[in-house]
Enzyme design. Structure first.
Site, short mmCIF file in Angstrom:
data_model
loop_
_atom_site.label_atom_id
_atom_site.label_comp_id
_atom_site.label_asym_id
_atom_site.label_seq_id
_atom_site.Cartn_x
_atom_site.Cartn_y
_atom_site.Cartn_z
N ASP A 273 0.86 -1.19 0.00
CA ASP A 273 0.00 0.00 0.00
C ASP A 273 0.89 1.24 0.00
O ASP A 273 2.12 1.11 -0.07
CB ASP A 273 -0.94 -0.02 1.21
CG ASP A 273 -2.29 0.64 0.89
OD1 ASP A 273 -2.29 1.83 0.54
OD2 ASP A 273 -3.31 -0.05 0.97
N HIS A 326 -3.39 3.09 -3.95
CA HIS A 326 -2.79 2.41 -2.81
C HIS A 326 -1.40 1.89 -3.15
O HIS A 326 -1.02 0.78 -2.76
CB HIS A 326 -3.70 1.26 -2.34
CG HIS A 326 -4.95 1.76 -1.68
ND1 HIS A 326 -4.97 2.32 -0.43
CD2 HIS A 326 -6.23 1.84 -2.14
CE1 HIS A 326 -6.20 2.68 -0.12
NE2 HIS A 326 -6.98 2.42 -1.14
N GLU A 408 -10.38 2.31 -4.94
CA GLU A 408 -10.19 3.70 -4.51
C GLU A 408 -9.17 4.48 -5.34
O GLU A 408 -8.34 5.20 -4.80
CB GLU A 408 -9.81 3.75 -3.02
CG GLU A 408 -10.90 3.19 -2.14
CD GLU A 408 -10.60 3.34 -0.65
OE1 GLU A 408 -11.55 3.63 0.10
OE2 GLU A 408 -9.44 3.16 -0.23
#
Lengths: 640, 640
Positions: A273, A326, A408
């Protein structure tokens, strides 16, 4: 072919076992006379099973030392499923015969074709024996060991050599019988089609054993059978997140132990991440050297060890390399040092709120063609380390090569990069949401090509739900034969059903039920409030759609409880994850539903077994949370 | 009088210490050259203190092995209060001189009048040294021990013999200085008026030591002083609840360790309730024999051991015997076996919702005159076991004899008892709320008489807020010179201020901030929802009224974080309690307020220290929860 394991410390000594015949007990557990007269001081109650209502009832101990069972011993054979977790889907018969059991007297015989399976079974039996030993309270010892029976396990596995690969098609079913043989042994037989089924059978067998707290000894249900037990869903996972807070190996092993106790079979490692890259990439070491915080990374040997440890316990380890969002840790250094241009954008930029969901920011640069071979390098590393290539090539069965993340993406981040904007303009991508989605889809397509290069065949990968999986674009961008979609939206969201109808395969991580890290506040900025906690009852009652639905080809593969790592590390990972993830486990194995024999679908019907299972997990060293006062534990039904 | 402790394993060897003189470093931590050239692999950063903003800033390690501090070492002297928790109220000067420290080279000299204090100091130094050793990561060893200095501590305590009793009047203040002496030692001097102050000084000294993760060694701030540090509130407690779920001794010891790390000084044991009576009463053994679930009870030796363990760590143990409600376990058997009539009513009766707040029900029978001598017996047992009588008789200082409970009386329970109703009728008590309150007050008055009999003088006791403490009746029923009131209502409730104005002494356990068991759902009946979780920021920002207010005589003695035990046992007690209770601790020690030098009253200003303190607690074996991603820890301010 019959083999005897020499790896197991148990002895198969029929001579000493014969001495035990006389103590085989009748059908009433209360008939255990404790002839020694020694008891733990001040045990004021024992328990009897009320077979009509299927509950263990407290009985005052009037004369110390005169029999009566401890609660867990009583529960072994009381009620429809005793203390089994998850609830078997097959035919259960628990009898009422209990026999004292010597945990040091465990032997097994394997019948089957595969040397590999035999070795795995030997290891699984050793784990099983460790679980029995763990039931004995520290310092308690086993009293009157001479009166306890040894256990002889016959394991028959129909698997062919090379079948020891856990996939979505693996038959994890098993049948188990225990009998108190005339030879002085308790005999257990386990039949399965795969090692994984046989292992589950051993787990069930371990749950037919309890510490009799009143008698001061282990007892086993010696007249029981669980036939044709198999999971409803093939993917029963737990996500943990060493990228946000590194999780030491010992904590990962313990998660596997906990998963094995409730027959979960996928440990999903969110390995990378923006906050960290704790994975050792051989092909792109600059990512590890700079993305592993202060050197905290799993070595290839760590991963190999975890993969094997998990396999023996019926679990496969699934790595996630999250992209294109990420991604940050290590990528800034890679951009600097590899001479391949900007590989990621927005990395660690402030103010983070404008460029990502949580600090620090970072997103891969999809317009840099030199990025993709690096992705391929990481995929190759992961495929090798996690045995995914072996799994894929070794069989015709389906298995995901890895989890590609895909959640995301922050369009504003890409929109802040002159290089990306210029490229879009030059290549006819409008600078709109649609244009950025097309860019993202382009990234995903090119990443998949790299994955295929690693697998040698068209690979299967998992992606999180995202803007790419919305109904209007998903079929344009994501091939349903290639992608399994992991849905993390709330339970009320209808998108997953619509994706099923379109023919996609799904994994559920229902955000408002199975996100186990929720409920502990917030860590970002000056905010305090966060999502609410999901109690075990909510976790349990989160039903999934049936495995198949109509003729669309869509399929619910299962689900995963998720303990995201922003506010947890190895110190409290157990406390936040367990026993709640065990509620997910039963949902996925047993799928308790409102019809027929399994009409009792609510947590209310699972409560007593859940409480026993929590104690079992604690006995195995898992620091699972408590769910009720001990008084309620001892007084079943009185706190309802 | 000067004494040398022989109980401490450290050696006071000036010869070897002389070798260390050469490595005393200058004022810049970054001047640590690591001449050995060995470093942990892949430490990519070190940290420098930016003195202007008081933050440690990451610096890339360009050449491995060329100096630079680990983050915790940097934080020792960076910012106004370094890594100290709680924030000292006195004058802080941390310098910037760090010295390598040999944790095996700890010696102390005690100056003072009291042999008893000397013995306690010797034990406290041993604890201190254990805390230093715990900072060294497992397997790390201390590299280059030859270059590290020994530590010589001079402890001066002005206390008179017999002053080693912790009360609300104890002066817990201390002053501490460290210097790098020319003799090759790091010298620390601690001045205090009591053992308890000296112990806090040792705790602060331990927080001037950190593991330098980059250098692979302990370092100590060797030019620091904390002068005149003393707590704002004298009662800084943590409530735990072994009545709902038994807490093994090892878990209690660990709570004391955690409390000591943040200078909390009262461990409040909610020892008895309807669910369990895990206390060994010598005078009324029937309660233990029948109320301690399956024999789980603290023996007198356990309590004595805990009381001493706690004292050495600056903590007193306060027992609560809750009455007249929250009493059931053991009392049913006592009623049966003692031949003194019904001592408690409603015990374990169903449906519980009609007769109590949570199952099982139970309430003492106030109209049975034979009840009161039994209460006196328990009071006497507790006063002896917990050293309360010694504390009370040994000084003129105030201290509560015990906590009398007094919460959540269910009038409906008493109203269901024919015996009680008849008695009320015969004695002119109306069968109204007022009548039942008068009955309750009568119970309380008679219980206090029993308590006084034990103490020999008018005793002080603590009571929870209840219907008895409502404004219209409190002065009729509760003498403000005898009762301290523990307020557990929400922060918005104004009653506590009004009680202060009336002259009562208060302890705060603000329900919507300091009830740390909230947020984990529900266990009763078929309900799922429960109270919300209180994140550490909310815990921290729960300010109390000033210690005194007007001239009423009212006083805020302090507060307690409370981890009630319905849904927690020893397995996850740490995870739920820590580090959040440390936020309570700083509120109570430092009272950060919005004026003058201590203007920074919000958690925002405590965040970095809190994160360091959490790591410190983990080093000491406390399984405290994580609060943020590690990346934020390494990048101070970047997640704000």
């Amino acid at each position: 072919m019959i083999k005897m394991a020499d790896g197991v410390t148990a002895k198969f000594s029929r001579t000493s076992a014969l001495l035990c015949v006389a103590i085989v007990v009748g059908s009433l557990p209360s008939s255990f006379a404790d002839s020694s007269g020694r008891r733990s001081p001040a045990k004021q109650w024992s328990w009897d099973c009320d077979a009509v209502i299927g509950q263990c009832r407290k009985v005052p101990v009037t004369t110390p030392g005169t029999g009566g069972l401890g609660l867990e011993a009583c529960r072994l054979t009381c009620g429809r499923a005793g203390a089994l977790w998850p609830m078997p889907t097959g035919t259960i018969s628990l009898g009422s015969l209990l026999s004292p059991l010597n945990p040091e007297g465990v032997a097994f015989t394997y019948t089957g074709q595969s040397e590999g399976t035999a070795r795995l079974i030997a290891e699984a039996v050793r784990v099983f024996q460790g679980n029995l030993r763990a039931l004995v309270p520290r310092g308690a010892g086993q009293r009157r060991a001479g009166a306890a029976r040894d256990l002889s396990i016959l394991v028959s596995v129909a698997a062919s050599p090379g079948d020891d690969l856990l996939t979505w098609d693996t038959d994890e079913g098993y049948s188990l019988r225990t009998t108190a043989g005339m030879d002085g042994f308790v005999d257990a037989s386990i039949n399965a089609s795969s090692f994984f089924g046989a292992r589950h059978g051993l787990e069930t067998l371990s749950q037919l054993v309890a510490w009799d707290d009143n008698g001061g000894r282990l007892v086993v249900a010696a007249d029981a059978s669980v036939l044709g037990d198999r999971p409803v869903y093939p993917h029963r996972g737990l996500l943990v997140d060493p990228a946000r807070n590194f999780l030491p190996m010992t904590d990962l092993y313990r998660q596997v132990d906990a998963m094995a106790s409730c027959k979960m079979n996928v440990l999903h490692l969110h390995l990378t991440d923006t906050q960290g890259f704790p994975y050792t990439s051989r092909r792109v070491p600059v990512l590890t050297d700079n993305g592993a915080l202060q050197g905290m990374a799993y070595s290839p040997a760590d991963i190999a060890s975890l993969v094997h440890y998990a396999k023996v316990r019926g679990v496969r380890v699934l790595p996630e390399f999250d992209a294109p969002a990420h991604a940050g840790a290590g990528w800034d250094a890679a951009s600097e040092r590899l001479g391949k241009g900007q590989l990621a954008v927005c990395v660690n930029q402030q103010p983070w709120r404008k460029l990502c969901i949580e600090p620090p920011c970072g997103q891969l640069n999809p317009v840099n063609p030199d990025l993709y071979p690096l992705l391929g390098g990481i995929y190759a590393d992961m495929a090798e380390d996690f045995g995914a290539v072996e799994r894929l090539r070794g069989s015709n069965l389906t298995a995901p090569l890895l989890h590609m993340g895909g959640d995301e993406v922050h369009l504003g981040c890409w929109n802040s990069s002159a290089e990306i904007i210029d490229w879009m303009e030059s290549n006819g991508y409008p600078r709109t949401k649609e244009g950025f989605l097309a860019l993202w889809a382009e990234f995903q397509a090119r990443a998949l090509v790299e994955l295929d290069r690693v697998s040698g065949v068209p690979a299967t990968a998992i992606l999180w739900t995202s803007d790419l999986t919305s109904l209007d674009v998903v079929e344009d961008y994501l091939d349903k034969s290639r992608y399994v979609i992991q849905a993390w939206m709330p339970a009320a969201e209808t998108l997953p059903l619509k994706l099923l109808d379109k023919g996609y395969r799904l994994i559920f991580s229902t955000k408002d039920a199975w996100y186990l890290d929720h409920g502990y506040g917030n860590w970002k900025g000056s905010s305090i409030s966060g999502y609410p906690f999901h109690p075990w009852q909510v976790v349990y009652d989160n039903g999934l759609p049936p495995r198949t639905r109509g003729g669309s080809g869509g399929e619910v593969l299962g689900g995963e409880a998720a303990t995201w790592g922003e506010m947890v590390d190895g110190v409290t990972l157990d406390a936040k994850t367990w026993p709640r993830a065990a509620a997910t486990a039963e949902r996925l194995w047993s799928d308790p539903r409102g019809s027929g024999r399994r009409a009792k679908s609510s947590w209310l019907w699972a409560r007593t077994r859940m409480m026993s299972h929590r104690e079992r997990m604690v006995s195995r060293g898992i620091r699972a949370d408590a769910l009720q006062p001990k008084w309620c534990y001892y007084n079943e039904g009185e706190c309802a």
